[in-house]
Design a protein around this motif. Structure first.
Motif, PDB file in Angstrom:
ATOM      1  N   THR A 301      47.496  45.370  51.830  1.00 54.96           N
ATOM      2  CA  THR A 301      48.641  45.630  52.482  1.00 54.96           C
ATOM      3  C   THR A 301      48.475  44.521  53.365  1.00 54.96           C
ATOM      4  O   THR A 301      48.140  44.184  54.339  1.00 54.96           O
ATOM      5  N   VAL A 302      50.097  44.238  52.544  1.00 56.50           N
ATOM      6  CA  VAL A 302      50.804  43.865  53.819  1.00 56.50           C
ATOM      7  C   VAL A 302      51.592  43.225  54.141  1.00 56.50           C
ATOM      8  O   VAL A 302      52.316  43.733  53.259  1.00 56.50           O
ATOM      9  N   ARG A 303      51.623  43.295  55.559  1.00 54.25           N
ATOM     10  CA  ARG A 303      53.494  44.106  55.832  1.00 54.25           C
ATOM     11  C   ARG A 303      53.606  42.654  57.217  1.00 54.25           C
ATOM     12  O   ARG A 303      52.648  41.741  57.883  1.00 54.25           O
ATOM     13  N   ALA A 304      54.998  42.572  57.170  1.00 55.75           N
ATOM     14  CA  ALA A 304      56.148  41.399  57.262  1.00 55.75           C
ATOM     15  C   ALA A 304      56.294  42.191  59.426  1.00 55.75           C
ATOM     16  O   ALA A 304      57.314  43.072  59.477  1.00 55.75           O
ATOM     17  N   GLU A 305      56.430  41.606  60.348  1.00 52.00           N
ATOM     18  CA  GLU A 305      57.179  41.952  61.084  1.00 52.00           C
ATOM     19  C   GLU A 305      58.898  41.629  61.714  1.00 52.00           C
ATOM     20  O   GLU A 305      59.039  40.084  60.978  1.00 52.00           O
ATOM     21  N   LEU A 371      48.820  33.763  52.065  1.00 48.28           N
ATOM     22  CA  LEU A 371      49.395  34.817  52.312  1.00 48.28           C
ATOM     23  C   LEU A 371      50.733  34.874  53.730  1.00 48.28           C
ATOM     24  O   LEU A 371      52.113  34.735  53.630  1.00 48.28           O
ATOM     25  N   ARG A 372      50.064  34.281  54.940  1.00 42.80           N
ATOM     26  CA  ARG A 372      50.628  34.094  56.231  1.00 42.80           C
ATOM     27  C   ARG A 372      51.572  33.161  55.923  1.00 42.80           C
ATOM     28  O   ARG A 372      53.069  33.725  56.266  1.00 42.80           O
ATOM     29  N   GLU A 373      51.554  31.919  54.964  1.00 37.70           N
ATOM     30  CA  GLU A 373      52.130  30.714  54.744  1.00 37.70           C
ATOM     31  C   GLU A 373      53.732  30.448  54.495  1.00 37.70           C
ATOM     32  O   GLU A 373      54.223  31.200  54.527  1.00 37.70           O
ATOM     33  N   GLN A 374      53.054  31.641  53.043  1.00 34.95           N
ATOM     34  CA  GLN A 374      54.199  31.955  52.242  1.00 34.95           C
ATOM     35  C   GLN A 374      55.102  32.831  52.397  1.00 34.95           C
ATOM     36  O   GLN A 374      56.090  32.924  52.376  1.00 34.95           O
ATOM     37  N   VAL A 375      54.256  33.924  52.620  1.00 35.02           N
ATOM     38  CA  VAL A 375      55.838  35.217  53.725  1.00 35.02           C
ATOM     39  C   VAL A 375      56.374  33.969  54.864  1.00 35.02           C
ATOM     40  O   VAL A 375      57.749  34.348  54.637  1.00 35.02           O
ATOM     41  N   VAL A 383      55.959  36.594  61.717  1.00 40.86           N
ATOM     42  CA  VAL A 383      54.351  37.217  61.856  1.00 40.86           C
ATOM     43  C   VAL A 383      54.573  38.240  60.563  1.00 40.86           C
ATOM     44  O   VAL A 383      55.075  39.046  60.574  1.00 40.86           O
ATOM     45  N   SER A 384      53.163  37.861  59.699  1.00 41.02           N
ATOM     46  CA  SER A 384      52.551  38.985  58.347  1.00 41.02           C
ATOM     47  C   SER A 384      51.381  39.073  59.185  1.00 41.02           C
ATOM     48  O   SER A 384      50.024  38.695  59.473  1.00 41.02           O
ATOM     49  N   VAL A 385      50.832  40.267  58.479  1.00 38.73           N
ATOM     50  CA  VAL A 385      49.342  40.839  58.435  1.00 38.73           C
ATOM     51  C   VAL A 385      48.531  41.132  56.900  1.00 38.73           C
ATOM     52  O   VAL A 385      49.721  41.832  56.474  1.00 38.73           O
ATOM     53  N   LEU A 386      47.425  41.192  56.504  1.00 33.63           N
ATOM     54  CA  LEU A 386      46.742  41.354  55.673  1.00 33.63           C
ATOM     55  C   LEU A 386      45.553  42.092  56.029  1.00 33.63           C
ATOM     56  O   LEU A 386      44.808  42.083  56.730  1.00 33.63           O
ATOM     57  N   ARG A 418      47.091  36.960  66.782  1.00 35.23           N
ATOM     58  CA  ARG A 418      48.226  36.274  65.196  1.00 35.23           C
ATOM     59  C   ARG A 418      46.935  35.043  65.329  1.00 35.23           C
ATOM     60  O   ARG A 418      46.773  34.271  64.277  1.00 35.23           O
ATOM     61  N   ASP A 419      45.331  35.597  64.904  1.00 37.45           N
ATOM     62  CA  ASP A 419      44.723  34.771  64.771  1.00 37.45           C
ATOM     63  C   ASP A 419      43.919  34.805  63.338  1.00 37.45           C
ATOM     64  O   ASP A 419      42.933  34.723  62.891  1.00 37.45           O
ATOM     65  N   ARG A 420      44.018  36.295  63.159  1.00 36.69           N
ATOM     66  CA  ARG A 420      42.791  36.818  62.352  1.00 36.69           C
ATOM     67  C   ARG A 420      43.843  36.333  60.911  1.00 36.69           C
ATOM     68  O   ARG A 420      44.488  37.519  61.045  1.00 36.69           O
ATOM     69  N   PRO A 421      42.720  35.932  59.336  1.00 39.51           N
ATOM     70  CA  PRO A 421      44.125  35.778  58.840  1.00 39.51           C
ATOM     71  C   PRO A 421      43.349  37.903  58.104  1.00 39.51           C
ATOM     72  O   PRO A 421      44.503  37.430  56.972  1.00 39.51           O
TER      73      PRO A 421
END
Length: 532
Positions: A301-305, A371-375, A383-386, A418-421
């Motif tokens: 899941t990719v989730r954006a804040e 993904l974080r950079e592209q989102v 902020v987004s997470v995988l 925010r550090d974990r990929p």
């Protein structure tokens, strides 16, 4: 507005009779009708709520018996025309009326009862007609909004316009997620604290009109008029109609994308709903939609804040499509394949087949960073997470693991790391469980009950009591370390802890109490973080 006994006496048709008030009981109560009669016994003719007009013959002969009959029949009071033809009423009749809780007014001049009844009944019928017209207007307004799939703010604005009152939509954590246009800023001050006190939750409850939104057992919000409404009955009716429109709005699916994404999302939904259970058929359909055959599949899941929820359904739909496209493009550009499904406008569920299974951690770290950079570039989300579920050999099992991946993503955003990929289940612990249960009303009620006094009252000092308690629990009750962290003297700290202990009514040194309070704080903090 409904017509009261006092308002009837103030009518010109009554004032012409030079009224004298002998009893002002029931003065502010609403009358249902006016009935004129000189009968000694009206019990079989009245239904309750009437104001009786009479020349007073029966009242003069047997005052207590006559007034007792009116009271037993539910009448509100009596207007007596004494004039010049009828003897004066006996002494003490006013006291009898007061004793029986009846209004009693004497007219010393002759009037035409028909003029009084016409004036009153005209007002009553006009009021009833106005209520019917108002109800029809409310029904047509919210029906039209539902048919047009109006936004949350559009529905809230409509309710505010009809009532000529400010209206706010809040969620279960008492966060204002939509409000009517032009609402005064002072009505939103200390919103969360004031909302917890309404209606009737404390001795200092706000005089608000409030209606729950959603089915009774699954309410997800409240509609609020954050002040005493001018007409409580109308406010309640409008808020209930608006709440129904909001519930319907939430049920409408807004997540339709391109044909390929529709097909991929449909395939995932078929598995989740049990319509597709054969793994061979599922594998064939998944490969036809672009998922490469692999030894293992990853639910992800990719989730954006989002800084704030989208109040425009069209804009939210477009944003969701852009978000989905950004995720799918990044995955495919890295050489991986997947099935993608948009969940709302800020979450993409996917089944991943990595191109290289020999070094999964490196591949996922690279993918997470991209993904974080592209989102951020395409979607604008800061902020987004995988998040990843456990790898499995069958696609159906990967689809079943999407719920766990979504849960991990939600917790990861709340934790603020925010550090974990990327994140796995091992990266979320108790906070993960509480985040999963956060929308459960019982969990929220538990937190509210444990911390009620600290949540509803103003902070007693600096730092606030909640901050002192939070740090105290984080340090496992180490008061010396707590004094150093908060830069407080030990006597001042002990006094603050004593105040908090008395306010909560628990022993802060008791292990079970500390655990219970810590869990309640984690629930509150998690809810607050999800709205930032």
């Amino acid at each position: 507005m409904p017509l009261t006994v006092g308002e009837v006496i103030a009518l010109p048709a009554v004032q012409q009779g030079d009224p004298e008030v002998l009893s002002d009981r029931r003065w502010t109560e609403t009358i249902r009708w006016v009935h004129g009669s000189d009968l000694a016994d009206l019990s079989s003719l009245l239904q309750g709520g009437e104001l009786v007009l009479t020349t007073g013959k029966a009242l003069a002969r047997h005052p207590r018996k006559y007034l007792r009959g009116l009271a037993d029949a539910g009448a509100l009071g009596v207007i007596v025309e004494v004039g010049t033809q009828v003897p004066a009423l006996p002494a003490g009749v006013g006291a009898i009326a007061e004793e029986l809780t009846l209004a009693l007014v004497v007219l010393h001049r002759t009037v035409r009862f028909v003029e009084i009844t016409e004036a009153v009944h005209r007002r009553i019928v006009a009021e009833q007609y106005d209520e019917v017209a108002f109800d029809r207007r409310v029904h047509e307004t919210f029906t039209e909004l539902s048919m047009k799939r109006a936004s949350l703010s559009g529905i809230v604005d409509a309710a505010a316009h009809i009532l000529a009152e400010p209206v706010v939509l809040e969620d279960l954590s008492h966060q204002a997620i939509a409000m009517s246009a032009g609402i005064p800023a002072d009505l939103l001050d200390n919103w969360e604290r004031r909302s917890r006190r309404s209606p009737g939750r404390t001795d200092h409850a706000e005089p608000w009109a409030v209606t729950g939104v959603g089915p009774r057992a699954q309410q997800w919000g409240r509609l609020v008029v954050p002040q005493a409404p001018a007409d409580e009955h109308r406010a309640k009716m409008v808020l209930e109609r608006a709440a129904a429109a909001l519930a319907m709005h939430r049920m409408i699916e807004q997540d339709r994308t391109g044909l390929q994404h529709q097909a991929q999302s449909g395939l995932i939904d078929d598995v989740l709903r049990g319509r597709l259970t054969d793994e061979r058929e599922l594998s064939a359909r998944a490969q036809a939609l672009g998922l490469r055959r692999a030894a293992q599949y990853l639910p992800a899941t990719v989730r954006a804040e989002r800084p704030s929820p989208s109040s425009d359904p069209v804009a939210g739909h477009r944003r969701g499509i852009a978000f989905l496209d950004a995720v799918a493009h990044t995955v495919n550009a890295a050489g991986h394949t997947g099935l993608f499904s948009l969940r709302g406008d800020s979450e993409v569920a996917m089944i991943l087949a990595l191109k290289d299974s020999r070094n999964i951690d490196t591949a996922l770290a690279t993918l997470g960073a991209r993904l974080r950079e592209q989102v951020r570039r395409v979607d604008g989300a800061p902020v987004s997470v995988l998040a990843l579920g456990p790898p499995v050999e069958q696609i159906a099992d990967a689809v079943s693991g999407l719920a766990e991946a979504a849960h991990i993503a939600e917790v990861a955003l709340a934790q603020g790391d925010r550090d974990r990929p990327y994140f796995r289940a091992a990266d979320v612990r108790l906070r993960g469980l509480l985040s999963l249960l956060r929308d459960d009303r019982r969990v929220q009620q538990f937190a509210e009950t444990e911390l009620k006094t600290l949540l509803s009252d103003e902070p007693a000092g600096s730092p606030p009591d909640l901050t002192v308690l939070r740090e105290y629990l984080r340090l496992a009750g180490n008061k010396a370390a707590l004094a150093g962290r908060l830069h407080m003297s030990r006597p001042a700290l002990y006094k603050r802890l004593s105040v908090i202990r008395d306010a909560l009514g628990v022993d802060l040194d008791d292990g079970e109490s500390m655990t219970s309070l810590h869990v309640a704080l984690m629930i509150v903090d998690g809810a607050a973080a999800s709205h930032q």
